[in-house]
Design a protein around this motif. Structure first.
Motif, short mmCIF file in Angstrom:
data_model
loop_
_atom_site.label_atom_id
_atom_site.label_comp_id
_atom_site.label_asym_id
_atom_site.label_seq_id
_atom_site.Cartn_x
_atom_site.Cartn_y
_atom_site.Cartn_z
N GLU A 22 42.47 44.88 26.63
CA GLU A 22 41.10 44.42 26.44
C GLU A 22 41.02 42.89 26.41
O GLU A 22 40.09 42.30 26.95
N ALA A 23 42.01 42.26 25.79
CA ALA A 23 41.99 40.79 25.65
C ALA A 23 42.40 40.07 26.93
O ALA A 23 41.92 38.97 27.20
N THR A 24 43.30 40.68 27.71
CA THR A 24 43.88 39.96 28.85
C THR A 24 43.51 40.53 30.21
O THR A 24 43.63 39.83 31.21
N GLY A 25 43.16 41.79 30.26
CA GLY A 25 42.92 42.45 31.54
C GLY A 25 44.20 42.82 32.27
O GLY A 25 44.16 43.30 33.40
N LEU A 26 45.35 42.64 31.62
CA LEU A 26 46.63 42.98 32.24
C LEU A 26 46.80 44.50 32.32
O LEU A 26 46.42 45.21 31.39
N PRO A 27 47.39 44.99 33.41
CA PRO A 27 47.69 46.42 33.47
C PRO A 27 48.88 46.74 32.57
O PRO A 27 49.90 46.05 32.63
#
Length: 138
Positions: free
Chosen positions: A43-48
């Motif tokens: 949620e904070a980074t958008g990283l998978p």
């Protein structure tokens, strides 16, 4: 590289902050996390992130299984040494597995800084050789 991200409840904010600060480095690798921690970082980074069960439901053991199969290259386990709750992941088993398989493990922000810089500078490239040998044996 396969990188695990785990945090005790009181350290989740710290790990989210750390992952945000090093988003560009983490984006170059495959990330795995326990359920709640992984969700918060996503949620904070958008990283998978491949999310396992939450710690109390065995997510730390799922990560441990990857370590035991030599399929994890680094572990960031931000632990709370003073007020960890009984439902939180047990770091003892993961430390043991990391030691058995020579997997770098950071348990606090200081060692995490050193480990992420080592990853960023290619100092863990020796893990590629380990992974190639592991692939050959399958």
């Amino acid at each position: 590289m396969n990188i695990a991200l785990i945090a005790h409840d009181k350290k989740k904010d710290d790990l989210v902050q750390f992952a945000t600060a090093y988003k560009l480095t983490f984006a170059k690798h495959h990330l795995f996390a326990t359920g709640t921690t992984g969700m918060r970082i996503q949620e904070a980074t958008g990283l998978p992130i491949t999310r396992f069960q939450s710690g109390p439901l065995g997510g730390d053991q799922q990560i441990g299984a990857m370590i035991a199969q030599n399929n994890m290259d680094a572990v960031f386990f931000f632990r709370d040494p003073l007020t960890a709750q009984p439902h939180e992941p047990d770091i003892t088993a993961l430390v043991r597995l990391c030691d058995v398989y020579s997997i770098p493990l950071a348990t606090n922000m200081g060692t995490a800084e050193l480990l992420i810089r080592g990853i960023d500078e290619g100092l863990l490239d020796w893990r590629k050789i380990v992974n190639e040998k592991s692939d050959e044996n399958e």
